[in-house]
Design a protein around this motif. Structure first.
Motif, PDB file in Angstrom:
ATOM      1  N   LEU A 288       0.974  -1.178  -0.071  1.00 22.09           N
ATOM      2  CA  LEU A 288       0.057  -0.181  -0.082  1.00 22.09           C
ATOM      3  C   LEU A 288       0.876   1.287   0.032  1.00 22.09           C
ATOM      4  O   LEU A 288       1.958   1.079   0.691  1.00 22.09           O
ATOM      5  CB  LEU A 288      -0.944   0.002   1.216  1.00 22.09           C
ATOM      6  N   ALA A 289       0.364   2.221  -0.777  1.00 26.97           N
ATOM      7  CA  ALA A 289       1.203   3.530  -0.687  1.00 26.97           C
ATOM      8  C   ALA A 289       0.024   4.660  -0.752  1.00 26.97           C
ATOM      9  O   ALA A 289      -0.649   4.785  -1.809  1.00 26.97           O
ATOM     10  CB  ALA A 289       2.173   3.770  -1.799  1.00 26.97           C
ATOM     11  N   LEU A 290      -0.193   5.451   0.109  1.00 19.27           N
ATOM     12  CA  LEU A 290      -1.217   6.375   0.255  1.00 19.27           C
ATOM     13  C   LEU A 290      -0.520   7.891   0.546  1.00 19.27           C
ATOM     14  O   LEU A 290       0.461   8.075   1.070  1.00 19.27           O
ATOM     15  CB  LEU A 290      -2.202   6.250   1.313  1.00 19.27           C
ATOM     16  N   SER A 291      -1.199   8.756  -0.144  1.00 17.55           N
ATOM     17  CA  SER A 291      -0.849  10.168   0.010  1.00 17.55           C
ATOM     18  C   SER A 291      -2.018  11.149   0.114  1.00 17.55           C
ATOM     19  O   SER A 291      -2.969  10.928  -0.167  1.00 17.55           O
ATOM     20  CB  SER A 291       0.283  10.691  -0.958  1.00 17.55           C
ATOM     21  N   ALA A 292      -1.678  12.250   0.883  1.00 13.33           N
ATOM     22  CA  ALA A 292      -2.715  13.152   1.155  1.00 13.33           C
ATOM     23  C   ALA A 292      -2.172  14.502   1.224  1.00 13.33           C
ATOM     24  O   ALA A 292      -1.002  14.852   1.381  1.00 13.33           O
ATOM     25  CB  ALA A 292      -3.045  12.871   2.435  1.00 13.33           C
ATOM     26  N   SER A 293      -3.159  15.676   0.824  1.00 15.38           N
ATOM     27  CA  SER A 293      -2.770  17.060   1.251  1.00 15.38           C
ATOM     28  C   SER A 293      -2.676  17.130   2.802  1.00 15.38           C
ATOM     29  O   SER A 293      -3.020  16.412   3.762  1.00 15.38           O
ATOM     30  CB  SER A 293      -3.679  17.955   0.431  1.00 15.38           C
ATOM     31  N   ALA A 294      -2.438  18.396   3.044  1.00 16.27           N
ATOM     32  CA  ALA A 294      -2.198  18.965   4.296  1.00 16.27           C
ATOM     33  C   ALA A 294      -3.533  19.083   5.173  1.00 16.27           C
ATOM     34  O   ALA A 294      -3.754  18.832   6.311  1.00 16.27           O
ATOM     35  CB  ALA A 294      -1.781  20.445   4.411  1.00 16.27           C
ATOM     36  N   ASP A 295      -4.718  19.166   4.359  1.00 13.01           N
ATOM     37  CA  ASP A 295      -5.958  19.176   5.037  1.00 13.01           C
ATOM     38  C   ASP A 295      -6.669  18.092   5.040  1.00 13.01           C
ATOM     39  O   ASP A 295      -7.665  17.827   5.449  1.00 13.01           O
ATOM     40  CB  ASP A 295      -6.912  20.098   4.096  1.00 13.01           C
ATOM     41  N   GLY A 296      -5.906  16.875   4.607  1.00  7.08           N
ATOM     42  CA  GLY A 296      -6.326  15.515   4.778  1.00  7.08           C
ATOM     43  C   GLY A 296      -7.021  14.819   3.780  1.00  7.08           C
ATOM     44  O   GLY A 296      -7.456  13.742   3.834  1.00  7.08           O
ATOM     45  N   SER A 297      -7.324  15.673   2.597  1.00  2.00           N
ATOM     46  CA  SER A 297      -7.849  15.167   1.450  1.00  2.00           C
ATOM     47  C   SER A 297      -6.806  14.006   0.770  1.00  2.00           C
ATOM     48  O   SER A 297      -5.508  14.156   0.495  1.00  2.00           O
ATOM     49  CB  SER A 297      -8.315  16.003   0.306  1.00  2.00           C
ATOM     50  N   LEU A 298      -7.338  12.805   0.503  1.00  3.64           N
ATOM     51  CA  LEU A 298      -6.623  11.638  -0.060  1.00  3.64           C
ATOM     52  C   LEU A 298      -6.294  12.326  -1.495  1.00  3.64           C
ATOM     53  O   LEU A 298      -7.151  12.817  -2.171  1.00  3.64           O
ATOM     54  CB  LEU A 298      -7.236  10.406  -0.055  1.00  3.64           C
ATOM     55  N   GLU A 299      -4.894  11.823  -2.044  1.00  3.55           N
ATOM     56  CA  GLU A 299      -4.458  12.307  -3.183  1.00  3.55           C
ATOM     57  C   GLU A 299      -4.219  11.263  -4.071  1.00  3.55           C
ATOM     58  O   GLU A 299      -4.168  11.221  -5.277  1.00  3.55           O
ATOM     59  CB  GLU A 299      -3.204  13.548  -2.957  1.00  3.55           C
ATOM     60  N   SER A 300      -3.616  10.175  -3.520  1.00  3.69           N
ATOM     61  CA  SER A 300      -3.327   8.953  -4.276  1.00  3.69           C
ATOM     62  C   SER A 300      -3.544   7.672  -3.510  1.00  3.69           C
ATOM     63  O   SER A 300      -3.282   7.760  -2.200  1.00  3.69           O
ATOM     64  CB  SER A 300      -1.960   8.951  -4.932  1.00  3.69           C
TER      65      SER A 300
END
Length: 752
Positions: A288-300
């Protein structure tokens, strides 16, 4: 007031038969001149049989035959590779077909004798000489041989990616990555697999433990070249199965083979050790590899899984697909591949694929929430998916937010300190974790038959199964309410190929599929009764408006004129009708299937206490809030969720079949070493059924609860263990040695 049974906590109608011992399971059926078979299991993982000496066994008085690959031939499937209805892509395993050994524990002989004890003893006298070949049973060491999973098995859908997850991940401010694993698991229902086969007057009657009598009929007819009408499969009670009974198991083949050859009834059952030789939940490795912006929105989201299968079939599960629909995210990359190993084909096991993928995805979501320093529940709510982005369709209904809200309130989530190792009682570290669960709300084509007699008694039948889920009970409830009868006047029959065809009992689709058929056939009978009531001149309801007629508690009444009323029995007698018989078919609405995604959802909250010195993990509380449409029977449905949660605890902390790769064999093939929870392991479990109305999913508005209860439990527990200890265990089951070892490794890294 119309009598209502649907939605009421009715006790099991088959409960008395089960607790008094009058319920007959597959091994309980006995007939005159019965013979008994005992299966000999192979002892190597791969190779061939050089010789098999059966002379000592055959020399015993009372031993009638020893079947081996040397004297079994000419069956239709030896030239045409027939599959059963639940078979994956590939060539199904064919017992006693040739001298090849494909996996450890493979059946190599069947001894048939006058008594079970004699057959078992005779089996010990058979000498088998093998030529061994090199084999591979280790998934991790064979990942480089993975291949794309083929489409072929019922229900399997290839994963779909969207956007550019790699680029989004590379540019993201907050990210995580990790590898998650879990070991093999075996079903281990209380009832062992057993078959009694009776060949008489050109007809074959088989009593079998199965989740699909029609599937077994199809299989046996094809394998032995028999007309389906001459093969009857009977299975009125099943003592647990959890997916292990979806495919015909090899004792069915053995019993029928012997009965046809010896022209006598034959009973063949598996031992507990042999219950570990016909399939399991596959070992799986997930990245698994997840990423998010500073406000917590999933980006990938990047989710790839590698799962084991046999060399001869490609068993598939939907593991990674859920990660593309569970949360809102524009960039998703999914991959699912198989690795062929020298073992038996895995088989479906409660919530196949979903429970595996959810553990990894929900753990990863927890890890990313900590990277963001955000509450894990708030993080999930932030990325809530209002629609199915993968298929670009709305959900027919989705009350997951209510599951989060009601579950969190009951659990007391707001009192949680976000920092790991911040909550304790003495040397007990306390952790709270949360996870999300989803499962498909299927409906399959199904038929049901209704027979209403002049005495006012209704018999409903459908060739489905009841593996302990409460099918007998909810079908009785549906029929009684649909036709306005008292429950004691309704009898539901199942588990017989002489009854109307029903789908396999699995996938949480039985309530919707069989239930819709039962409702439909009862509606047909109801229409006939109303027509009789208003068209029969001597009827008290003659010439009433059909739209004003109601049926309740065995009575037919005109809602606009209380003086116009008669019992069902009286109306049938006045009409000169002794019985009403109807058969009805139901199935999914194809237009709705194209327009909507049908899912059940749940939110699971778990509390663990971890001994700081010993690493012992105890699950002290679980709250499972479920949205699954209309709950037909809260009592039996709650039992299903409780069982799922208990199994989830087992999966998280205890359950694993240990393969010795030196021998290619599962070594803890018994109930003393294959660990499952006991009463002391299970504490408070709270089940909440969130109100969810769905007029689209099926005529009953139900979604099924067999699978959803287990799916999020392991993830919630794993997350709670991290919250308690600060130790992230990604390899299930979470045992004390892993907790202590990872904690020690973390301390060493800090010291360095």
């Amino acid at each position: 007031m119309k009598t209502q049974y649907i939605g009421k906590p009715v006790s099991r109608v088959d409960g008395l038969a089960k607790v008094t011992g009058t319920a007959r399971y597959s091994a309980d059926f006995k007939v005159d001149r019965m013979l008994y078979g005992y299966i000999v299991s192979g002892s190597i993982a791969k190779g061939r049989i050089i010789s098999i000496d059966t002379s000592k066994a055959m020399g015993l008085k009372g031993v009638l035959q020893v079947f081996t690959h040397e004297n079994v031939s000419g069956l239709p499937w030896f030239s045409i590779k027939y599959k059963d209805m639940d078979a994956p892509s590939g060539s199904p395993f064919r017992p006693l077909h040739d001298d090849k050994i494909l996996y450890s524990g493979q059946p190599v002989a069947l001894v048939v004798a006058d008594t079970f004890e004699l057959a078992r003893y005779a089996s010990s006298l058979i000498d088998v000489l093998y030529e061994e070949e090199s084999f591979a049973t280790d998934l991790a060491k064979n990942i480089d041989r993975s291949y794309k999973a083929p489409v072929g098995k019922i229900g399997y859908v290839s994963p779909k990616s969207r956007g550019d997850a790699d680029e989004a991940y590379g540019e993201a401010e907050f990210k995580m990555s990790g590898t998650y694993q879990h070991g093999a698991e075996h079903h281990n229902p209380m009832e062992l697999f057993s078959t009694t086969a009776i060949w008489e007057n050109g007809k074959l009657t088989v009593y079998d433990k199965t989740q699909g009598v029609t599937n077994c009929q199809f299989y046996i007819g094809n394998v032995f070249g028999l007309a389906y009408k001459d093969v009857r499969i009977i299975s009125p009670y099943v003592g647990g199965a959890f997916g292990s009974g979806l495919r015909p198991q090899y004792q069915l083949f053995m019993a029928v083979l012997a009965a046809l050859e010896l022209k006598r009834p034959v009973k063949v059952g598996l031992t507990r050790q042999q219950m570990f030789t016909f399939g399991h939940r596959p070992v799986t490795m997930q990245k698994l590899a997840l990423s998010a912006s500073a406000d917590g929105s999933l980006e990938s989201i990047r989710h790839e899984a590698y799962s084991e299968t046999s060399r001869f079939e490609s068993y598939t599960e939907i593991i990674v697909n859920w990660s593309g629909t569970m949360y809102n995210c524009d960039h998703v990359k999914l991959k699912y591949e198989l690795v062929g190993l020298d073992m038996y084909t895995p088989v479906d096991m409660r919530a196949p694929g979903a429970v595996t993928g959810a553990h990894a995805m929900e753990s990863a979501m927890d890890e990313l929430a900590y990277e963001l320093k955000m509450d894990p529940l708030i993080f999930r709510l932030k990325n809530y998916a209002d629609e199915d982005q993968t298929e670009e369709k709305p959900f027919s209904s989705k009350e997951l937010i209510a599951c989060y809200r009601e579950g969190a309130e009951k659990f007391g989530w707001t009192r949680r300190n976000i920092e790991p190792r911040s909550m304790r009682e003495g040397n007990q570290l306390i952790g709270w974790g949360v996870a999300t669960a989803a499962w498909d709300a299927f409906q399959m084509p199904c038929r049901a038959k209704a027979l209403l007699s002049i005495d006012g008694k209704l018999v409903i039948s459908s060739g489905t199964s009841d593996i302990g889920t409460g099918t007998y009970t909810i079908m009785t409830q549906i029929a009684a309410e649909s036709l306005g009868l008292k429950m004691e006047d309704v009898t539901f029959h199942l588990g017989d190929t002489n009854m109307p065809m029903a789908p396999l009992e699995g996938g949480s689709w039985t309530a919707a599929s069989v239930g819709s058929a039962v409702k439909g056939v009862c509606e047909d009978v109801k229409k006939k009764l109303i027509r009789m009531a208003v068209k029969t001149k001597t009827s008290p309801l003659y010439d009433s408006n059909s739209k004003d007629i109601v049926l309740d508690s065995g009575m037919i009444s005109d809602v606009k004129d209380s003086s116009k009323s008669a019992s069902i029995v009286e109306v049938m007698r006045l009409a000169g009708i002794n019985s009403i018989e109807e058969t009805s078919t139901s199935g999914p609405n194809p237009i709705n299937k194209m327009k909507y995604t049908f899912n059940a959802h749940a939110a699971v909250f778990a509390e663990v206490k971890v001994d700081e010195d010993l690493g012992i993990v105890r699950v002290t509380r679980v709250v499972c809030a479920v949205a699954a449409g209309k709950i037909l029977n809260p009592k039996t449905a709650r039992s299903q969720i409780l069982g799922g949660v208990v199994w989830g605890i087992s999966k998280a902390l205890e359950e694993e079949s240990k393969m010795d790769h030196q021998y290619g064999r599962f070594m803890n093939h018994n109930l003393s070493e294959y660990h499952v929870p006991v009463n002391k392991d299970i504490n408070d479990i709270e089940v909440i059924f969130v109100e969810e109305k769905d007029d689209i999913v099926n005529p009953l508005g139900v979604k099924g609860v067999g699978e959803i209860g287990i799916i999020g439990v392991a993830g919630a527990i794993a997350n709670a263990v991290f919250h308690a200890t600060g130790v992230r265990v990604r390899n299930l089951p979470i045992t004390m040695d892993k907790v202590l070892q990872i904690a020690e490794d973390d301390r060493n890294q800090v010291a360095i």
